[in-house]
Motif scaffolding. Structure first.
Motif, PDB file in Angstrom:
ATOM      1  N   THR A 181       0.950  -1.186  -0.028  1.00 49.22           N
ATOM      2  CA  THR A 181      -0.103  -0.151   0.011  1.00 49.22           C
ATOM      3  C   THR A 181       0.856   1.280   0.108  1.00 49.22           C
ATOM      4  OG1 THR A 181      -1.627  -1.133   1.382  1.00 49.22           O
ATOM      5  CG2 THR A 181      -1.817   1.229   1.350  1.00 49.22           C
ATOM      6  N   PRO A 182       0.659   2.141  -0.884  1.00 51.37           N
ATOM      7  CA  PRO A 182       1.296   3.410  -0.871  1.00 51.37           C
ATOM      8  C   PRO A 182       1.067   4.275   0.523  1.00 51.37           C
ATOM      9  CG  PRO A 182      -0.162   3.253  -2.935  1.00 51.37           C
ATOM     10  CD  PRO A 182      -0.366   2.379  -1.973  1.00 51.37           C
ATOM     11  N   VAL A 183       2.299   4.806   0.985  1.00 51.14           N
ATOM     12  CA  VAL A 183       2.069   5.815   2.187  1.00 51.14           C
ATOM     13  C   VAL A 183       2.793   7.219   1.837  1.00 51.14           C
ATOM     14  CG1 VAL A 183       2.932   6.038   4.393  1.00 51.14           C
ATOM     15  CG2 VAL A 183       2.435   3.685   3.617  1.00 51.14           C
ATOM     16  N   VAL A 184       1.806   8.006   2.113  1.00 55.80           N
ATOM     17  CA  VAL A 184       2.136   9.419   1.924  1.00 55.80           C
ATOM     18  C   VAL A 184       2.507  10.025   3.492  1.00 55.80           C
ATOM     19  CG1 VAL A 184       1.517  11.766   1.047  1.00 55.80           C
ATOM     20  CG2 VAL A 184       0.742   9.722   0.121  1.00 55.80           C
ATOM     21  N   PRO A 185       3.830  10.151   3.754  1.00 54.14           N
ATOM     22  CA  PRO A 185       4.188  10.939   5.094  1.00 54.14           C
ATOM     23  C   PRO A 185       3.666  12.310   4.848  1.00 54.14           C
ATOM     24  CG  PRO A 185       6.021   9.730   4.074  1.00 54.14           C
ATOM     25  CD  PRO A 185       4.805  10.008   3.086  1.00 54.14           C
ATOM     26  N   GLN A 186       3.106  12.827   6.008  1.00 53.66           N
ATOM     27  CA  GLN A 186       2.469  14.076   6.017  1.00 53.66           C
ATOM     28  C   GLN A 186       2.773  15.014   7.299  1.00 53.66           C
ATOM     29  OE1 GLN A 186      -1.722  15.078   6.198  1.00 53.66           O
ATOM     30  NE2 GLN A 186      -1.675  15.315   3.771  1.00 53.66           N
ATOM     31  N   GLY A 187       3.340  16.279   7.172  1.00 56.64           N
ATOM     32  CA  GLY A 187       3.305  16.833   8.052  1.00 56.64           C
ATOM     33  C   GLY A 187       2.294  17.973   8.219  1.00 56.64           C
ATOM     34  N   ALA A 188       2.680  19.048   8.160  1.00 57.52           N
ATOM     35  CA  ALA A 188       1.479  20.337   8.247  1.00 57.52           C
ATOM     36  C   ALA A 188       0.851  20.500   6.924  1.00 57.52           C
ATOM     37  CB  ALA A 188       2.065  21.511   8.807  1.00 57.52           C
ATOM     38  N   ARG A 189       1.203  19.891   6.069  1.00 53.28           N
ATOM     39  CA  ARG A 189       0.455  20.107   4.531  1.00 53.28           C
ATOM     40  C   ARG A 189       0.723  21.534   3.824  1.00 53.28           C
ATOM     41  NH1 ARG A 189      -3.103  17.967   8.075  1.00 53.28           N
ATOM     42  NH2 ARG A 189      -4.714  19.434   7.964  1.00 53.28           N
ATOM     43  N   SER A 190       1.824  22.221   4.306  1.00 54.13           N
ATOM     44  CA  SER A 190       1.982  23.457   3.876  1.00 54.13           C
ATOM     45  C   SER A 190       2.868  23.288   2.307  1.00 54.13           C
ATOM     46  CB  SER A 190       2.807  24.430   4.752  1.00 54.13           C
ATOM     47  OG  SER A 190       4.094  24.125   5.014  1.00 54.13           O
ATOM     48  N   GLY A 191       3.325  22.463   2.219  1.00 54.74           N
ATOM     49  CA  GLY A 191       4.124  22.192   0.828  1.00 54.74           C
ATOM     50  C   GLY A 191       3.653  22.805  -0.260  1.00 54.74           C
ATOM     51  N   SER A 216       5.863  22.242   9.802  1.00 59.49           N
ATOM     52  CA  SER A 216       6.705  21.296  10.746  1.00 59.49           C
ATOM     53  C   SER A 216       7.830  20.911  10.394  1.00 59.49           C
ATOM     54  CB  SER A 216       5.594  20.015  10.829  1.00 59.49           C
ATOM     55  OG  SER A 216       6.009  19.017   9.643  1.00 59.49           O
ATOM     56  N   ILE A 217       8.700  20.787  11.494  1.00 60.32           N
ATOM     57  CA  ILE A 217      10.141  20.363  11.325  1.00 60.32           C
ATOM     58  C   ILE A 217      10.390  19.035  10.558  1.00 60.32           C
ATOM     59  CG2 ILE A 217      12.179  19.658  12.724  1.00 60.32           C
ATOM     60  CD1 ILE A 217      11.450  22.788  13.278  1.00 60.32           C
ATOM     61  N   GLY A 218       9.301  18.182  10.692  1.00 60.83           N
ATOM     62  CA  GLY A 218       9.680  16.859   9.874  1.00 60.83           C
ATOM     63  C   GLY A 218       9.462  17.185   8.526  1.00 60.83           C
ATOM     64  N   GLY A 219       8.444  18.106   8.178  1.00 60.53           N
ATOM     65  CA  GLY A 219       8.245  18.627   6.873  1.00 60.53           C
ATOM     66  C   GLY A 219       9.207  19.354   6.321  1.00 60.53           C
ATOM     67  N   ALA A 228      12.241  17.104   5.542  1.00 54.51           N
ATOM     68  CA  ALA A 228      11.934  16.195   4.451  1.00 54.51           C
ATOM     69  C   ALA A 228      12.112  17.101   3.279  1.00 54.51           C
ATOM     70  CB  ALA A 228      10.492  15.442   4.426  1.00 54.51           C
ATOM     71  N   THR A 229      12.046  18.272   3.327  1.00 60.30           N
ATOM     72  CA  THR A 229      12.259  19.008   1.981  1.00 60.30           C
ATOM     73  C   THR A 229      13.517  19.903   2.069  1.00 60.30           C
ATOM     74  OG1 THR A 229      10.980  21.128   3.160  1.00 60.30           O
ATOM     75  CG2 THR A 229       9.686  19.418   1.794  1.00 60.30           C
ATOM     76  N   ASN A 230      14.308  19.812   3.180  1.00 61.45           N
ATOM     77  CA  ASN A 230      15.298  20.705   3.234  1.00 61.45           C
ATOM     78  C   ASN A 230      14.833  22.251   3.050  1.00 61.45           C
ATOM     79  OD1 ASN A 230      18.017  21.454   3.811  1.00 61.45           O
ATOM     80  ND2 ASN A 230      18.833  20.815   1.938  1.00 61.45           N
ATOM     81  N   ALA A 231      13.879  22.408   4.071  1.00 65.22           N
ATOM     82  CA  ALA A 231      13.469  23.852   3.561  1.00 65.22           C
ATOM     83  C   ALA A 231      14.367  24.985   3.900  1.00 65.22           C
ATOM     84  CB  ALA A 231      12.235  24.044   4.797  1.00 65.22           C
ATOM     85  N   GLY A 232      14.302  26.012   3.164  1.00 65.82           N
ATOM     86  CA  GLY A 232      15.024  27.194   3.209  1.00 65.82           C
ATOM     87  C   GLY A 232      14.433  28.254   3.909  1.00 65.82           C
ATOM     88  N   VAL A 248      10.402  10.331   9.129  1.00 66.62           N
ATOM     89  CA  VAL A 248      11.257  10.962  10.262  1.00 66.62           C
ATOM     90  C   VAL A 248      10.296  10.982  11.303  1.00 66.62           C
ATOM     91  CG1 VAL A 248      12.489  12.794  11.042  1.00 66.62           C
ATOM     92  CG2 VAL A 248      12.546  12.076   8.553  1.00 66.62           C
ATOM     93  N   THR A 249      10.893  10.489  12.402  1.00 70.93           N
ATOM     94  CA  THR A 249       9.974  10.327  13.836  1.00 70.93           C
ATOM     95  C   THR A 249      10.913  11.074  14.917  1.00 70.93           C
ATOM     96  OG1 THR A 249      10.826   8.310  14.239  1.00 70.93           O
ATOM     97  CG2 THR A 249       8.735   8.223  13.340  1.00 70.93           C
ATOM     98  N   GLU A 250      12.003  11.435  14.590  1.00 73.59           N
ATOM     99  CA  GLU A 250      12.738  12.396  15.683  1.00 73.59           C
ATOM    100  C   GLU A 250      13.953  12.918  15.019  1.00 73.59           C
ATOM    101  OE1 GLU A 250      13.417  11.406  20.166  1.00 73.59           O
ATOM    102  OE2 GLU A 250      15.332  10.961  19.288  1.00 73.59           O
ATOM    103  N   VAL A 251      14.027  14.278  15.326  1.00 69.95           N
ATOM    104  CA  VAL A 251      15.214  15.164  14.649  1.00 69.95           C
ATOM    105  C   VAL A 251      15.914  15.731  16.022  1.00 69.95           C
ATOM    106  CG1 VAL A 251      15.673  17.248  13.203  1.00 69.95           C
ATOM    107  CG2 VAL A 251      13.491  15.809  12.892  1.00 69.95           C
TER     108      VAL A 251
END
Ligand SMILES: Cc1cc2nc3c(=O)[nH]c(=O)nc-3n(C[C@H](O)[C@H](O)[C@H](O)COP(=O)(O)OP(=O)(O)OC[C@H]3O[C@@H](n4cnc5c(N)ncnc54)[C@H](O)[C@@H]3O)c2cc1C
Length: 451
Positions: free
Chosen positions: A58-68, A133-136, A139-143, A199-202
């Protein structure tokens, strides 16, 4: 698809609530007909979802705050959205080691506030800081807005806890100030957009707090003068902590929602900040002098935090202004800083030729702009022309030695251009790495690597 008994108590059943988990902030995101949403409450839930998904394909989409903005956290048909937003604990904050240990659902601004309470600073600063979120971010290496001085999320991640497809839990990196044992798997997971593991802990690095920033705002009659100013500011020994650019169409869009004091009819505005402890007034005056030397027609310099916020207010309102202007695609190209003027000029030429309205603004100090392409949502032809214009500008950026995405990620929206940037041989190796971590291809399939 049916969830096993152990997971059904974590599933979202209310259709209206479930629908909110179906999409992110990317333009045109549509939730599929069939998907489940599981809100993880602890590590065990994540392990259970990934074990079930692996066993059933089953496909899984990890999701943080959905601001992507790249479509990376939109639900997939027949898949499970695994929401990490409920994991919001800051487990540890150690001022001596200069680290925080956080769960993935912690909101970026909350980590900043917790660090500030200890006289520390967590620099990564996406414009979505209040709700992403920090997880997001990992996962995106946010700037974000302060990368010109402080760098991106990857520069602040020391270690991770990650659940792999099938449910195995691994730790990467280290907590200590130094650590070079083995391959850099942390670096591999940062920016992998949910395609390699969850990612479950950073473990994040924290740095000493800067002073409250002072702002200067400069108006330019020509793009090349604005570009000269950026180059001069980047040469400074004490670099600005923020260096944002807004072109004329962007300024008009912002002024259309409220009077932020932006001039009309100029080519560009630059907003610059200084935050060096004990030297903010001196640095912001120095930046103002450089802006004038480069040809700014007007420079306003803040004396205190309140004036600083007022000068930045129009930049903060940018997202709302562009949404109010109309439906649009958001670009995220990054080019060598010296070629910023050429990129903006190319955007204006594409706009004039195609009739597609384009605004160009963003993190000028990094050469990372977010050109926005406006279209009529009810008109397929208009949308198609905006898509074509979007693609044209991506190619211009690649031709300059730039990248298709400086910070938002590849997601679904940019996947078609990834091979153009990295080449077939690299894609082949990247797919092999993906297969090593995710042999059944259950983690965010179709994202980043176009299938
Ligand atoms: C108004 C606005 C301004 C923005 N400004 C910026 C900006 O300045 N700079 C910038 O970089 N971005 C910006 N963004 C984009 C967005 O906020 C960032 O990409 C952010 O990092 C996404 O975080 P999130 O928690 O919302 O993740 P989501 O949108 O939920 O997910 C994003 C990606 O990360 C994956 N993911 C999420 N959590 C995990 C996890 N725990 N484990 C594995 N994978 C995971 C998802 O599968 C998806 O691929 C902006 C967005 C908006 C709406």
């Amino acid at each position: 698809m049916t969830l096993p008994e152990s997971l059904s108590s974590r599933a979202v059943t209310d259709p209206d609530v479930k629908a909110t988990y179906g999409i992110d902030e990317s333009v045109g995101a549509l939730a599929p007909d069939r998907y489940e949403v599981v809100r993880a409450r602890d590590l065990g839930d994540v392990v259970d979802v990934l074990a079930h998904a692996q066993a059933t394909g089953t496909p899984v989409v990890p999701q943080g705050a959905r601001s992507g903005l790249a479509g990376g956290s939109v639900a997939l048909d027949g898949g499970i959205v695994l929401s990490l937003e409920g994991l919001t604990t800051i487990t540890e904050l150690d001022a001596v080691e200069g680290i925080a240990v956080v769960q993935p659902g912690v909101i970026n601004a909350d980590l900043k506030a917790a660090a500030a309470a200890e006289g520390l600073f967590y620099p990564p600063d996406p414009a979505s800081s209040a709700f992403c979120s920090i997880g997001g971010n990992v996962a995106t290496n946010a700037g974000g807005l302060c990368c010109v001085k402080y760098g991106v999320t990857a520069d602040y991640v020391r270690g991770l806890e990650v659940v792999l497809a099938g449910g195995e839990v691994i730790r990467t990196g280290h907590r200590t100030a130094k650590g070079v044992a083995g391959l850099d798997l942390t670096g591999l997971f940062v920016g992998s957009e949910g395609t390699l593991g969850v990612v479950t802990e950073v473990v994040t690095k924290l740095v000493p707090a800067p002073d409250p920033a002072l702002t200067a705002l400069a108006t330019f009659d020509s793009l090349s003068a604005a570009s000269d100013a950026i180059v001069a500011l980047r040469r400074e020994r004490h670099r600005p902590s923020l260096l944002e650019l807004l072109d004329e169409p962007t300024l008009a869009a912002v002024q259309a929602i409220a009077d932020y004091g932006f001039p009309t009819g100029c080519a560009a505005v630059l907003i610059v900040q200084a935050d060096r402890p004990g030297h903010t007034a001196e640095d912001v005056q120095r930046y103002a002098a450089l802006l004038e030397e480069a040809g700014a027609t007007e420079v306003a310099v803040a004396d205190d935090a309140q004036e600083s916020e007022a000068l930045l207010a129009g930049r903060r309102a940018l997202h709302h202004a562009l949404v109010a202007k109309g439906t649009h695609f958001i670009e995220d190209v990054c080019v060598p800083v010296r070629q910023l003027t050429d990129l903006i000029t190319a955007g204006h030429e594409i706009s004039a030729r195609t009739g597609v309205e384009i605004t160009m603004s963003g993190h000028g100090g990094d050469g990372n702009l977010h050109p926005s392409f406006f279209y009529d949502a009810g008109d397929d032809d208009s949308r198609h022309r905006a898509e074509e214009a979007f693609g044209e500008l991506v190619k211009v950026a690649l031709g300059m030695g730039g990248t298709i995405t400086g910070e938002h990620g590849v997601g679904s929206l940019k996947a078609r251009w990834l091979p153009d940037e990295v080449g077939a041989a690299s894609i082949e190796r990247q797919r092999a790495v993906k297969a090593l971590f995710d042999p059944r291809g259950i983690l965010n399939p179709g994202r980043v690597y176009w299938s």
